[in-house]
Design a protein around this motif. Sequence first.
Motif, PDB file in Angstrom:
ATOM      1  N   ALA A   1      -4.756  -1.324  -9.664  1.00 38.31           N
ATOM      2  CA  ALA A   1      -5.017  -2.733  -9.959  1.00 38.31           C
ATOM      3  C   ALA A   1      -4.272  -3.668  -9.014  1.00 38.31           C
ATOM      4  O   ALA A   1      -4.659  -4.835  -8.855  1.00 38.31           O
ATOM      5  CB  ALA A   1      -4.626  -3.042 -11.401  1.00 38.31           C
ATOM      6  N   PHE A   2      -3.222  -3.169  -8.370  1.00 38.66           N
ATOM      7  CA  PHE A   2      -2.448  -4.034  -7.483  1.00 38.66           C
ATOM      8  C   PHE A   2      -3.062  -4.149  -6.084  1.00 38.66           C
ATOM      9  O   PHE A   2      -2.535  -4.854  -5.243  1.00 38.66           O
ATOM     10  CB  PHE A   2      -1.012  -3.497  -7.356  1.00 38.66           C
ATOM     11  N   ASP A   3      -4.142  -3.442  -5.861  1.00 36.80           N
ATOM     12  CA  ASP A   3      -4.760  -3.500  -4.531  1.00 36.80           C
ATOM     13  C   ASP A   3      -6.274  -3.479  -4.679  1.00 36.80           C
ATOM     14  O   ASP A   3      -6.934  -2.512  -4.316  1.00 36.80           O
ATOM     15  CB  ASP A   3      -4.280  -2.330  -3.671  1.00 36.80           C
TER      16      ASP A   3
ATOM     17  N   CYS B   1       3.434   5.742  -5.663  1.00 43.24           N
ATOM     18  CA  CYS B   1       3.314   5.778  -7.124  1.00 43.24           C
ATOM     19  C   CYS B   1       2.216   6.743  -7.559  1.00 43.24           C
ATOM     20  O   CYS B   1       2.377   7.508  -8.513  1.00 43.24           O
ATOM     21  CB  CYS B   1       3.032   4.377  -7.670  1.00 43.24           C
ATOM     22  N   VAL B   2       1.099   6.703  -6.856  1.00 48.11           N
ATOM     23  CA  VAL B   2      -0.014   7.575  -7.227  1.00 48.11           C
ATOM     24  C   VAL B   2       0.352   9.030  -7.000  1.00 48.11           C
ATOM     25  O   VAL B   2       0.130   9.896  -7.858  1.00 48.11           O
ATOM     26  CB  VAL B   2      -1.270   7.186  -6.422  1.00 48.11           C
ATOM     27  N   VAL B   3       0.945   9.310  -5.844  1.00 48.85           N
ATOM     28  CA  VAL B   3       1.339  10.694  -5.561  1.00 48.85           C
ATOM     29  C   VAL B   3       2.396  11.153  -6.559  1.00 48.85           C
ATOM     30  O   VAL B   3       2.356  12.289  -7.059  1.00 48.85           O
ATOM     31  CB  VAL B   3       1.846  10.811  -4.103  1.00 48.85           C
ATOM     32  N   GLY B   4       3.324  10.259  -6.860  1.00 43.58           N
ATOM     33  CA  GLY B   4       4.334  10.610  -7.860  1.00 43.58           C
ATOM     34  C   GLY B   4       3.720  10.911  -9.214  1.00 43.58           C
ATOM     35  O   GLY B   4       4.118  11.858  -9.898  1.00 43.58           O
ATOM     36  N   GLY B   5       2.736  10.110  -9.618  1.00 40.16           N
ATOM     37  CA  GLY B   5       2.063  10.370 -10.891  1.00 40.16           C
ATOM     38  C   GLY B   5       1.357  11.703 -10.890  1.00 40.16           C
ATOM     39  O   GLY B   5       1.384  12.436 -11.890  1.00 40.16           O
ATOM     40  N   PHE B   6       0.771  12.035  -9.768  1.00 40.12           N
ATOM     41  CA  PHE B   6       0.064  13.312  -9.698  1.00 40.12           C
ATOM     42  C   PHE B   6       1.051  14.480  -9.769  1.00 40.12           C
ATOM     43  O   PHE B   6       0.803  15.482 -10.439  1.00 40.12           O
ATOM     44  CB  PHE B   6      -0.755  13.368  -8.411  1.00 40.12           C
ATOM     45  N   LEU B   7       2.170  14.346  -9.070  1.00 36.88           N
ATOM     46  CA  LEU B   7       3.167  15.405  -9.142  1.00 36.88           C
ATOM     47  C   LEU B   7       3.704  15.547 -10.563  1.00 36.88           C
ATOM     48  O   LEU B   7       3.913  16.659 -11.070  1.00 36.88           O
ATOM     49  CB  LEU B   7       4.313  15.106  -8.161  1.00 36.88           C
ATOM     50  N   TRP B   8       3.935  14.402 -11.206  1.00 39.81           N
ATOM     51  CA  TRP B   8       4.395  14.460 -12.600  1.00 39.81           C
ATOM     52  C   TRP B   8       3.384  15.202 -13.469  1.00 39.81           C
ATOM     53  O   TRP B   8       3.754  16.015 -14.318  1.00 39.81           O
ATOM     54  CB  TRP B   8       4.585  13.033 -13.121  1.00 39.81           C
ATOM     55  N   PHE B   9       2.100  14.947 -13.225  1.00 43.76           N
ATOM     56  CA  PHE B   9       1.055  15.613 -14.004  1.00 43.76           C
ATOM     57  C   PHE B   9       1.115  17.122 -13.791  1.00 43.76           C
ATOM     58  O   PHE B   9       1.061  17.905 -14.752  1.00 43.76           O
ATOM     59  CB  PHE B   9      -0.306  15.062 -13.588  1.00 43.76           C
ATOM     60  N   LEU B  10       1.242  17.537 -12.543  1.00 43.52           N
ATOM     61  CA  LEU B  10       1.274  18.976 -12.263  1.00 43.52           C
ATOM     62  C   LEU B  10       2.484  19.629 -12.925  1.00 43.52           C
ATOM     63  O   LEU B  10       2.372  20.692 -13.548  1.00 43.52           O
ATOM     64  CB  LEU B  10       1.310  19.212 -10.750  1.00 43.52           C
ATOM     65  N   VAL B  11       3.631  18.963 -12.803  1.00 48.01           N
ATOM     66  CA  VAL B  11       4.845  19.548 -13.390  1.00 48.01           C
ATOM     67  C   VAL B  11       4.709  19.619 -14.907  1.00 48.01           C
ATOM     68  O   VAL B  11       5.040  20.633 -15.545  1.00 48.01           O
ATOM     69  CB  VAL B  11       6.068  18.707 -12.976  1.00 48.01           C
ATOM     70  N   THR B  12       4.176  18.537 -15.489  1.00 46.97           N
ATOM     71  CA  THR B  12       4.058  18.510 -16.950  1.00 46.97           C
ATOM     72  C   THR B  12       3.111  19.585 -17.452  1.00 46.97           C
ATOM     73  O   THR B  12       3.408  20.299 -18.412  1.00 46.97           O
ATOM     74  CB  THR B  12       3.558  17.120 -17.398  1.00 46.97           C
ATOM     75  N   VAL B  13       2.008  19.705 -16.787  1.00 49.60           N
ATOM     76  CA  VAL B  13       1.021  20.699 -17.224  1.00 49.60           C
ATOM     77  C   VAL B  13       1.578  22.106 -17.044  1.00 49.60           C
ATOM     78  O   VAL B  13       1.405  22.982 -17.900  1.00 49.60           O
ATOM     79  CB  VAL B  13      -0.287  20.510 -16.436  1.00 49.60           C
ATOM     80  N   THR B  14       2.252  22.316 -15.940  1.00 51.18           N
ATOM     81  CA  THR B  14       2.804  23.646 -15.699  1.00 51.18           C
ATOM     82  C   THR B  14       3.834  24.021 -16.755  1.00 51.18           C
ATOM     83  O   THR B  14       3.897  25.164 -17.214  1.00 51.18           O
ATOM     84  CB  THR B  14       3.447  23.691 -14.304  1.00 51.18           C
ATOM     85  N   ARG B  15       4.614  23.042 -17.175  1.00 48.90           N
ATOM     86  CA  ARG B  15       5.698  23.350 -18.098  1.00 48.90           C
ATOM     87  C   ARG B  15       5.262  23.375 -19.555  1.00 48.90           C
ATOM     88  O   ARG B  15       5.713  24.202 -20.335  1.00 48.90           O
ATOM     89  CB  ARG B  15       6.821  22.316 -17.939  1.00 48.90           C
TER      90      ARG B  15
ATOM     91  N   LYS C   1       0.806  -1.215   0.000  1.00 46.17           N
ATOM     92  CA  LYS C   1       0.000   0.000   0.000  1.00 46.17           C
ATOM     93  C   LYS C   1       0.847   1.278   0.000  1.00 46.17           C
ATOM     94  O   LYS C   1       0.569   2.203  -0.780  1.00 46.17           O
ATOM     95  CB  LYS C   1      -0.955  -0.010   1.195  1.00 46.17           C
ATOM     96  N   PRO C   2       1.860   1.390   0.853  1.00 46.43           N
ATOM     97  CA  PRO C   2       2.685   2.615   0.781  1.00 46.43           C
ATOM     98  C   PRO C   2       3.349   2.785  -0.575  1.00 46.43           C
ATOM     99  O   PRO C   2       3.460   3.908  -1.083  1.00 46.43           O
ATOM    100  CB  PRO C   2       3.718   2.406   1.884  1.00 46.43           C
ATOM    101  N   ILE C   3       3.771   1.685  -1.165  1.00 41.75           N
ATOM    102  CA  ILE C   3       4.413   1.796  -2.479  1.00 41.75           C
ATOM    103  C   ILE C   3       3.409   2.316  -3.504  1.00 41.75           C
ATOM    104  O   ILE C   3       3.714   3.205  -4.314  1.00 41.75           O
ATOM    105  CB  ILE C   3       4.981   0.430  -2.908  1.00 41.75           C
ATOM    106  N   LEU C   4       2.193   1.759  -3.458  1.00 43.33           N
ATOM    107  CA  LEU C   4       1.169   2.213  -4.401  1.00 43.33           C
ATOM    108  C   LEU C   4       0.824   3.672  -4.160  1.00 43.33           C
ATOM    109  O   LEU C   4       0.651   4.454  -5.110  1.00 43.33           O
ATOM    110  CB  LEU C   4      -0.086   1.347  -4.268  1.00 43.33           C
ATOM    111  N   ALA C   5       0.731   4.047  -2.892  1.00 46.91           N
ATOM    112  CA  ALA C   5       0.435   5.450  -2.594  1.00 46.91           C
ATOM    113  C   ALA C   5       1.533   6.357  -3.119  1.00 46.91           C
ATOM    114  O   ALA C   5       1.267   7.429  -3.683  1.00 46.91           O
ATOM    115  CB  ALA C   5       0.266   5.633  -1.086  1.00 46.91           C
TER     116      ALA C   5
END
Lengths: 739, 376
Positions: free
Chosen positions: A130-132, A90-104, A84-88
């Motif tokens: 899907a892993f949980d 990953c999700v938070v990382g994906g969201f941060l990537w989205f924010l950075v990508t959109v901003t740039r 669960k922490p790993i999945l969390a």
Amino acid sequence: MRVGPDRWPDVKLWERVVQANRPGPPEDSVRFRTASTLAVMVAIAACWSQGELSAPLALFTMAATAVGNALSYWRRARPWMAVKPILAFCVVGGFLWFLVTVTRTATPGNIATVEQPLAALFAWVLSTHAFDVPARRDVAYSLAGSAALMAVAAAQTVDLSLAPYVVVWAACGVWGLVAMWQSMSGARGVPWASLGFSSAVVAVLAVLFVALLPAPHVSTALIFPSSSAGDSPVNSPSNLTDGGGASLPAHAAAPDGPTRVGGYLGFAKSLDTAVRGHLGNQVILRVRASKPSFWIGQTYDTWNGQSWVESSHPTNGPTLHKLTSGSPFTIPLSPDQLAPLAGNASDIQTFYLAQSGPNLVFHADNAQRVYLQSQQLFLTGSGTIVSSTSMGAGTVYTVVSADNVATPAQLRASTTPPARGGSTPSLTPAQKKRYLQLPSVDPRVAALATRITAGITTSANGNPRVYDKIAAIEAWMSSHIHYSTDIPPLRPGQNAVDSFLFGSRIGYCEQISTATAVMLRSIGIPAREAVGYVPGSFNPITDLYQVQAKDAHAWVQVWFPGYGWQNFDPTAQVPLANPSPGSVIARSTAKFFGHLPWVPITVVVVVAVAAVDLRRRYLRRPKHWADQVARGLERAGQQAGLARGGNETLARYCERLARAAPELGPDLHRAATAVEGSAYGGGQPDPPQAEAIRAFARQLRIPRNGHGHRKGRNTGRAGTRQDDASASANDAPAASRGR
Amino acid sequence: MSGREGRVTPFFGITAAVIGVAAGTAGVVVARAAFGPGTAPAGAAIGLTVGIPVSLWSTSARRARGRSRRLPDGRRMRTRVHAIAWFGPVAGSILTILAWSGVAHSSGSGLVQAIGALLAAVLVTGLVAPSVPAARATVRCTACPSDGTAGSPVGLVMDAGGPLRIRPLDPPGPDATAGGRVRGTRQGTVDVVPGTRGVLDSVAVQVASSAPFGMLWWARDVVVELPRPLHVSPRPGPVEPVPLAADDELGEALRRVPATSGEARGIRPYQRGDLRRAIHWPATAHTGTVMVNEAEAPAGDPVVIQVVLPTDEAEAELEAGRMLSVVVAYLDRGVPVLLSTREPSGPVSDRVVDRVAAGRRLARAVPDAGGTGSVA
């Protein structure tokens, strides 16, 4: 906070929230998981097909979704808490990537730059989730998440290429829901009847929703879509070019050259009415608009007897405006254009180019702003908008126009000078001269126009009744002109209008509109030629007007004091209707049903119903002789108006029948006794006796007046008495009632 | 049920009208906000079309509920089909549709709206469709035991007309699922746990269905007639020391088995305490097991227990349980027990031979307003 002790356990609200979010029991249904997994994978594939996900990312997330669901199923009873922490993360990382990508990388006004990262984020989150998914609720969340991904995929789709994915996704979704129900209720098998009925209801509701809901329109400038698919600069900005050969600014309409716009030759610096390309059915562009309009490409003001040309008249001010502000471009008013009417709504159109085309920016009348991914934009003196870059397939741009379309009543009441005060109430004399320009025209043209409009004189209040004159000319056109694209060639130097009006009187939109414009000019009404596209066919599913090459068109624009240039299409007298999805569906449905072969269908339906009824009767036929006898007696009684009661034994029933037909009493009694004896006593009469009883029941007729008779020959005694086989009235008469 | 609960009052009609008008107004507001002023009439029509029938249905449902049977938890049976735990699925569906509509109208994509219409149709159907099988659900009890004990589960065999969830309401019990093949009748065992003693001719259950999409349970409460009365004996109370006979101070009587004298009744296997002279040797040789002669128990000296239940239900329940323990204790000692109770038909005094019979008598017992307490 505590909830009422009479209804809920005495627990705090947050405890109830925690309890509600506690994972449920592990979901054991493989079907449900499979359907959910497939739905997510299909949604990812749909995004991939629409270019919103790259191939590696799509393949990776699909594989991760499949693997994750398999692992979740394997560990459903013992979830890995460490995951669960790993999945969390990953999700938070994906969201941060989205924010950075959109901003740039996101471009204001370019929705595609946001949607692609959004699709990637959704796909990433779903594959991570899907892993949980140990419990039923988690699997259902996956299924619901696939819907969000489908929304992203559909948001940028302008055609029906997504339809196969939608069908497969919907099938997976329905399969998943049914599997979830099976898992919940412990049912085995598919409830085909219920599912079929529900599917029919779903189909009807979906059609109703599509028909009744108004088409969506973009109303927020932040997300007006625009993107460029051809960024090659045009070396001579005032020229037109086809989108494919960006380096060759040329006359796209050269008759012997590749036009790249479906064969239409009008999008050029001149419009030769004697030449027509072969217009095909290929889709040129798709338009999402608030209302249907003529999508104007160019206007022409000068007629030389065979071609229209766009002049650079000095009274028109600078011939070319260069707009360098970048998207959105604000379009200045032309000298002959009126300011938008106060209070009029904006008409927003988004154009999706399906083919490479000229670098014309098509638009509805009175364009105010253009959202186009281009460095520069050019505006000619007559209002034609030209992009500085080539416009290839996939180019998207949005135009905001002022809705200055006047009603016929307003135009009919239009006077000179106009009642409405404005900075440019009317054309200047120089402008008026420009739009009344005519070469040496056969005087018969003016005479014809005068004759057509002879009864329409200026009213007492100074109203020149321009609208009525136009209507009269259009009416004359519709009654004297035949439309055809197969016209004889024009001889060199011959006046196209003269030969059209006083020759064959056969032509297509260029001839008809040109003749109308020339006649209007000949009687002093300012007019000009416009070319572009008619709205095209409206697709109620995509809410887009699909413009094909054959929709290229030429029409007339007439100046009205106070309202500016107004479109008139003498080629099509049918006024444009503002379609709604419901009306389009209703019309298409009526057309579909109108073309069905009703006679064969009726025959087939009648035969099918008859076959079904026969089969039902065959399956329900009484098989045992006792049932056949009971059925025969009941039939005879029913025909006599003596239906058998629900709790009436056969013996009682026969007694009632015997009262109505006393002469048949003994036979009825024998038949009832034999049947009940067979049903409850186990005794079987001899075959001849059974046959005699059956024949008696089959041929029994009890008239309503109470005198019974047997049809055909007298069969004698119906059978022998079986005294020991009478059933009591309380016994269930199931056997004797016919099973 | 009091007379007020099922009565139609003007309040119900006013409520229905207010709800209908509110729904129509809401329809106008939503339609104007979402789709423009031109759609206000359509919004009003939709709002009124939905609001008035729903409010009337709700009003009539409340009326019907007022006439229905009261359940142990105080509420009344809801014999009309209704959705249960509907807030989450309905709110989730509405949010989904609104979100989808937001995407459609922000992107201007008709395809999003078309797919959203399909999704909305699935959601609406999934939320409403279970009402049909729930309304048509049939359930029938085909077998049940004659006796049970308060606080202990009793298995009832029920036939259901479809894949249903059966939740016992009165007496309560855990949920049961009538699964199996989709078509036809299926059988399942429903455990009910009677809370108090009594004689049950029927049970109230909630039959629920979520077919075919499993998105929402719709249910209705039905009364299921039992094929035979179910006697629920009271919970056995604390075992109290029963009065001992005068010659039994050492407790020997507790080990002594009855029937050492009297009319011969037959033979039976040997039990601890049987006299050696009672052994029936031929039967022992024949069966290979020690068998003894058995005689009729002495007819004299029965213990007469008069059960007088207080009017308070809880106290009556405790008293019945205590009396059951006393009766069982005497029966275990082999003492004949003559139980005197008051039943709905009047006072009954009769001998009880075993625990089941005692349980039945106590299940039927009613409080005796003039009694002064049970006497053994």
